[in-house]
Design an enzyme around this catalytic site. Structure first.
Site, PDB file in Angstrom:
ATOM      1  N   GLU A   1       0.883  -1.163   0.000  1.00 43.94           N
ATOM      2  CA  GLU A   1       0.000   0.000   0.000  1.00 43.94           C
ATOM      3  C   GLU A   1       0.928   1.222   0.000  1.00 43.94           C
ATOM      4  OE1 GLU A   1      -3.996   1.221   2.431  1.00 43.94           O
ATOM      5  OE2 GLU A   1      -2.176   0.898   3.575  1.00 43.94           O
TER       6      GLU A   1
ATOM      7  N   GLU B   1      -9.543   2.727   0.375  1.00 41.67           N
ATOM      8  CA  GLU B   1     -10.256   2.682   1.664  1.00 41.67           C
ATOM      9  C   GLU B   1     -10.741   4.078   2.080  1.00 41.67           C
ATOM     10  OE1 GLU B   1      -7.572   1.086   4.637  1.00 41.67           O
ATOM     11  OE2 GLU B   1      -6.007   2.521   4.165  1.00 41.67           O
TER      12      GLU B   1
HETATM   13  C1  NOJ Z   1      -5.568  -1.006   6.724  1.00 44.29           C
HETATM   14  C2  NOJ Z   1      -5.400  -1.593   5.362  1.00 44.29           C
HETATM   15  O1  NOJ Z   1      -4.938  -0.638   4.440  1.00 44.29           O
HETATM   16  C3  NOJ Z   1      -6.729  -2.171   4.949  1.00 44.29           C
HETATM   17  O2  NOJ Z   1      -6.660  -2.635   3.613  1.00 44.29           O
HETATM   18  C4  NOJ Z   1      -7.111  -3.263   5.894  1.00 44.29           C
HETATM   19  O3  NOJ Z   1      -8.398  -3.728   5.558  1.00 44.29           O
HETATM   20  C5  NOJ Z   1      -7.132  -2.762   7.351  1.00 44.29           C
HETATM   21  N1  NOJ Z   1      -5.932  -2.050   7.657  1.00 44.29           N
HETATM   22  C6  NOJ Z   1      -7.263  -3.900   8.345  1.00 44.29           C
HETATM   23  O4  NOJ Z   1      -6.104  -4.686   8.328  1.00 44.29           O
HETATM   24 CA    CA Z   2      -3.963   1.614   4.978  1.00 41.64          CA
END
Ligand code: NOJ
Ligand code: CA
Length: 678
Positions: A477, A483
């Site tokens: 990431e 998100e």
């Molecule tokens: C942050 C991550 O970027 C996301 O993709 C994930 O679902 C959550 N943390 C929980 O691990």
């Molecule tokens: Ca994240």
């Protein structure tokens, strides 16, 4: 006499007046880029970079401050210099392109202190047509056995006025910030890669390659356009190394246009070749999961009525994946530790067994029967030593169940990584970008490789091209991803993704998790994108693992658009930026690995525009069916206009230009399929 003394004193306080002597020089293979090394009257070392005879980087200092010894920066002399050249082509097991040319001229300059200790180090410069890499190579020596590095004194003195795209370093939200666009002078402390466009149109990216056993480098604006290295803190200092050691490469990618930064292979070329051998056990692939439902808060990581990772629910996702040719299914919340406040309870995670309502072996078998593989999830909550204590067993469990990709996670504020060197011992706090984490990630990647598992790290350390050396480190990431469109305030604005392409993406693949065709986050929050733009992301934001992130019922509502997601490739023979401006728009063409099919993705900021794209990447003499997914009339990133969308077909050839209208916040995606010869 007096005058002379005054001049000497002045020279000491005003370094600009100190006589400097050029001691070495090296040029790029095309001769356009030249690096020169200077030693001034105090024996201080500087480098500068010229392009087409004009300065790009003015004299910039090099050296170290140590905690356990005198600084290493003055009183140096050049002991030796050597040059060599390389022109090689190597093959990527997977990637944006299959073959990479590694063509450079190298200068190795040996510097020695003139005083009694006579500490020594080499500066190694590699000058490519697309930029410069340099690093310190410090040999074993009596007066420098262990280096406790408080600061690396590397500078980048930018010679021309410039606009910068950057995110802040050492802030609580790690790498998950929207990019600032400011004059160079207004940079505070920035992370790398940092992108600059000079007033006369030269594009630069400052970054690093091969960050191994060292702290990540940030850049602090001093004055007059000077950017100074600022190493991420560590305990007790940013870096502790025994000699001999090399630093990561400090990199300056150079291009006459924005697209050249993206097409550059400088970072990969400065990494060591593949240490894992044949990695055909990793398959680039698309994957589905319960992820978006979790972020929409329709399901939960925690057990109970809303639990997403149940056996029944996961079977449905496996069915969806199998029906649509998606190889992977990511199930977050499969393991104990999520109940209650998981953010605060990383030491409670168990990576070696599933929750009672998740039949891991049964699901793995069910998936295998349909050609699907589960994707593992190791959210550490930053209790990193706790995770390491289970790492081997966790990966064994994965390998036994056909899990060959694991997404890791390091959710906590910056500087709050928990390190415990011995059971029951004190817990130290580390930074995501620090030396200890650089080693942690490589421990995970190497342990995973032994079991033929690939790693996709979230809240990671920055990418510095280590996928060349460890090709099972497939994605990460390390930026504000999709998100934020579920729950972020604000969500990602239209300019964000067209900025990422020219900033974060210069470091390597990103698991952005595209394809939210419902264009809606939590509580009805609008995603600032058109439908066609969600398709373009699959080509625009490169990753060898690409999520098909939306809910199956949302794809059912958009079957036409979903067809592109089913068709799009994830592994490539070639990639070319066709057009682009940092933070404004981009169009990228990629050829599917091992097939004569091309894909094109175009993305736009909030200003509607038309791109006229030359199709000269297509094979000569062939006709192609262009399957075009584009913004419809009146499309826009607000309200219902987000969904205005057209799918049409055209026959095109290499000599054609394709005009694509992009809505504000819009985009376009095209598949080019060769037609039989007539
Ligand atoms: C942050 C991550 O970027 C996301 O993709 C994930 O679902 C959550 N943390 C929980 O691990
Ligand atoms: Ca994240």
């Amino acid at each position: 006499m007096n005058l002379l003394r005054t001049a000497m004193v002045l020279a000491l306080v005003l370094p600009g007046l100190v006589h400097a002597e050029q001691v070495a020089q090296v040029a790029s293979p095309d001769g356009r880029t030249v690096v020169q090394l200077d030693l001034n009257g105090e024996g201080r070392l500087a480098y500068r970079v010229l392009r087409d005879g004009k300065p790009v980087i003015n004299d910039s200092r090099l050296g170290f401050i140590f905690r356990n010894g005198r600084q290493l920066l003055r009183n140096l002399r050049l002991d030796a210099q050597a040059t060599r050249s390389q022109d090689d082509t190597w093959e990527q097991p997977w990637g944006e392109r299959r073959f990479v040319r590694d063509h450079y001229n190298e200068l190795r300059a040996t510097l020695v202190e003139k005083d009694m200790d006579q500490r020594r180090f080499d500066m190694v410069f590699r000058v490519f047509d697309d930029g410069v890499g340099f690093r310190y190579d410090v040999p074993r020596q009596p007066h420098l056995q262990q280096a406790q590095i408080v600061q690396e004194l590397t500078e980048f003195s930018i010679a021309r006025p410039a606009t910068a795209w950057w995110i802040p370093a050492l802030e609580w939200n790690r790498e998950e910030y929207l990019y600032h666009r400011t004059p160079l002078q207004e940079i505070g402390i920035a992370q790398t890669p940092l992108t600059l466009r000079t007033a006369d149109g030269l594009h630069l990216s400052l970054h690093e390659a091969a960050l191994v056993d060292y702290a990540g480098m940030n850049l602090l604006h001093g004055e007059n356009g000077v950017l100074r290295a600022m190493l991420t803190p560590g305990s007790p200092v940013p870096v502790v190394r025994e000699t001999p050691f090399v630093t990561p490469w400090r990199t300056i990618t150079l291009s006459d246009n924005a697209g050249g930064l993206v097409d550059s292979n400088l970072i990969l070329n400065l990494n060591e070749p593949n240490k894992l051998g044949d990695v055909r056990w990793f398959t680039p692939a698309k994957y589905a999961g319960v992820w978006w439902a979790l972020h929409l808060d329709r399901q939960s990581w925690a057990t109970g009525a809303k639990h997403g990772a149940t056996t029944a629910n996961t079977r449905k996702v496996i069915d969806f994946a199998a029906r649509n040719g998606l190889r992977g299914v990511l199930v977050e919340g499969w393991n104990p530790g999520w109940d209650g406040d998981w953010f605060a309870n990383g030491w409670g995670f168990d990576f070696t067994r599933p929750t009672a309502d998740f039949d891991l072996p049964g699901l793995a078998k069910y998936a295998a029967g349909k050609g699907v593989h589960l994707i593992g999830h190791h959210e550490t909550g930053c209790a990193v030593s706790h995770y390491e204590s289970q790492l081997g067993a966790a990966l064994e469990l994965d390998a036994r169940n056909g899990i060959d990709v694991v997404k890791t996670g390091y959710v906590c504020d910056a500087g709050q990584i928990e390190r415990q060197d011995a059971p029951g011992g004190p817990v130290l706090r580390e930074w995501h970008e620090g030396q200890w984490m650089s080693n942690h990630h490589l421990r995970v990647v190497q342990e995973a490789a032994k079991r033929h598992v690939a790693i996709d790290a979230h809240e990671p350390i920055k990418d510095t091209g280590l996928r060349r050396t460890y090709p099972n480190w497939v994605s990460r990431e390390g930026a504000r991803g999709m998100e934020y469109n579920a729950w972020g305030n604000p969500p990602n604005p239209p300019a964000h993704e067209v900025t990422l392409v020219f900033t974060r993406m210069l470091s390597g693949p990103m698991d952005y998790t595209p394809g939210i065709l419902s264009l809606t986050g939590r509580n009805g929050q609008e995603i600032q994108s058109t439908l066609a733009r969600q398709l373009a992301l699959y080509v625009g934001i490169y990753s060898p693992v690409q999520m098909v992130a939306d809910l199956p019922e949302h794809y059912a509502q958009h079957p036409e658009a979903f067809q592109f997601i089913k068709d799009v490739a994830v592994d490539w023979d070639e990639s070319h930026v066709l057009a682009g401006a940092v933070g404004e728009y981009v169009a990228i063409a990629r050829k599917q690995r091992g097939a004569p099919v091309w894909f094109l993705g175009a993305m736009n900021d909030e200003h509607p525009r038309t791109l006229s794209l030359q199709l000269d990447f297509l094979e000569a003499g062939k006709r192609y069916r262009a399957e075009i997914y584009r913004d419809g009339d009146g499309a826009d990133w607000h309200g219902d206009a987000r969904f205005r969308f057209v799918r049409e077909q055209k026959t095109v050839r290499r000599d054609d230009a394709l005009a694509l209208w992009l809505a504000g916040g819009g985009g376009a995606a095209v598949r080019f399929v060769p037609l039989p010869d007539r």
